[in-house]
Design an enzyme around this catalytic site. Structure first.
Site, PDB file in Angstrom:
ATOM      1  N   ASP A 110      -5.165 -14.386 -15.741  1.00  0.00           N
ATOM      2  CA  ASP A 110      -4.279 -15.004 -14.747  1.00  0.00           C
ATOM      3  C   ASP A 110      -5.050 -16.021 -13.906  1.00  0.00           C
ATOM      4  O   ASP A 110      -6.276 -15.940 -13.790  1.00  0.00           O
ATOM      5  CB  ASP A 110      -3.714 -13.929 -13.802  1.00  0.00           C
ATOM      6  CG  ASP A 110      -2.844 -12.931 -14.534  1.00  0.00           C
ATOM      7  OD1 ASP A 110      -2.309 -13.280 -15.602  1.00  0.00           O
ATOM      8  OD2 ASP A 110      -2.713 -11.797 -14.038  1.00  0.00           O
TER       9      ASP A 110
HETATM   10  N1  URA Z   1      -4.353  -7.977 -16.487  1.00  0.00           N
HETATM   11  C1  URA Z   1      -3.770  -8.711 -15.521  1.00  0.00           C
HETATM   12  O1  URA Z   1      -2.862  -8.259 -14.848  1.00  0.00           O
HETATM   13  N2  URA Z   1      -4.221  -9.961 -15.323  1.00  0.00           N
HETATM   14  C2  URA Z   1      -5.259 -10.510 -16.014  1.00  0.00           C
HETATM   15  O2  URA Z   1      -5.646 -11.666 -15.765  1.00  0.00           O
HETATM   16  C3  URA Z   1      -5.851  -9.728 -17.012  1.00  0.00           C
HETATM   17  C4  URA Z   1      -5.395  -8.467 -17.241  1.00  0.00           C
END
Ligand code: URA
Length: 241
Positions: A110
């Protein structure tokens, strides 16, 4: 392999551009400027310089990046700068091989997640690392809003149901490091998986950092925004299925 083909294969532009770089004296091999684009070299273990910057030759490129916060893992980002802007342009323009043009991120993190991200132009490697069959462990350092309870750790290990599937998802390992620091190991990579799993047990993610994939730990001396080659000979040691 001809020098212009070597440069072309490593992403330095069209064959014509590569030939031009050589003819203009911008390329040196073993410390000697080469002005013949057709000069032959064994590319294995070859190091060459283009405009003063040293490049190792790799048939396939594998790298690790310390993803900083506020970056998107997309080639066409919507809001934040793309992680691809952190890489030198030859890595992004390596010619297409097996449907992969330039290096691509192996899975996504993310925008606000930091830590270890792999990139490669080896389509088979991307497939192997992303396939749930291979159970490649990924370790996340999770900072939570609320104090982590024993019950939450138990639930994450036993499996929680997320909104897109009735099949519970389990943490492969889950260790409470401090009141609001959880070390969570997952072997799948569902959308927002860590955030959704923590929400499912009644907590909330405030900070997320990926510290390891397989046996590869994010090196302590790799600062956010920096990248490093992974040698093909290291793949087996780090990512043995
Ligand atoms: N899980 C999440 O919620 N976000 C990420 O970036 C990676 C794993």
């Amino acid at each position: 392999m001809r020098l212009e083909d070597i440069l072309f294969s490593q992403g330095f532009g069209t064959r014509r551009v590569c030939a031009g770089l050589v003819q203009q004296g911008y390329v040196s091999v073993n410390g000697e400027v080469q002005e013949d684009p057709g000069a032959f070299f064994d590319p294995e273990n070859l190091k060459f310089k283009v405009q003063g910057t040293e490049w190792p030759y790799f048939d396939r490129a594998y790298l690790m990046l310390h993803k900083p916060t506020g970056t998107e893992c997309s080639q066409k980002p919507s809001t934040w700068p793309s992680i691809y802007t952190l890489l030198p342009s030859p890595l992004r323009t390596r010619p297409q091989k097996a449907a992969v043009q330039g290096v691509q991120a192996v899975g996504r993190l993310d925008q606000d997640t930091t830590g270890l991200l792999l990139l490669t132009d080896d389509g088979k490697f991307i497939h192997r690392m992303s396939s749930p069959k291979h159970h490649m462990p990924k370790v996340y350092e999770v900072t939570t809003k609320h104090e982590i309870t024993h019950g939450q750790v138990e639930k994450l290990l036993a499996g929680v149901v997320l909104d897109d599937s009735p099949k519970p998802v389990k943490a492969a390992a889950c260790e409470k490091v401090s009141d609001t620091h959880l070390r969570l190991t997952l072997t799948e990579g569902k959308y927002h998986q860590v955030k959704r799993m923590l929400a499912a047990v009644g907590n909330r993610v405030e900070g997320l950092h990926r510290s390891a994939i397989g046996n590869l730990q994010l090196p302590e001396d790799l600062a956010p925004g920096q990248w490093r080659w992974i040698l093909p000979s290291e793949l087996e040691k780090y990512f043995k299925a």
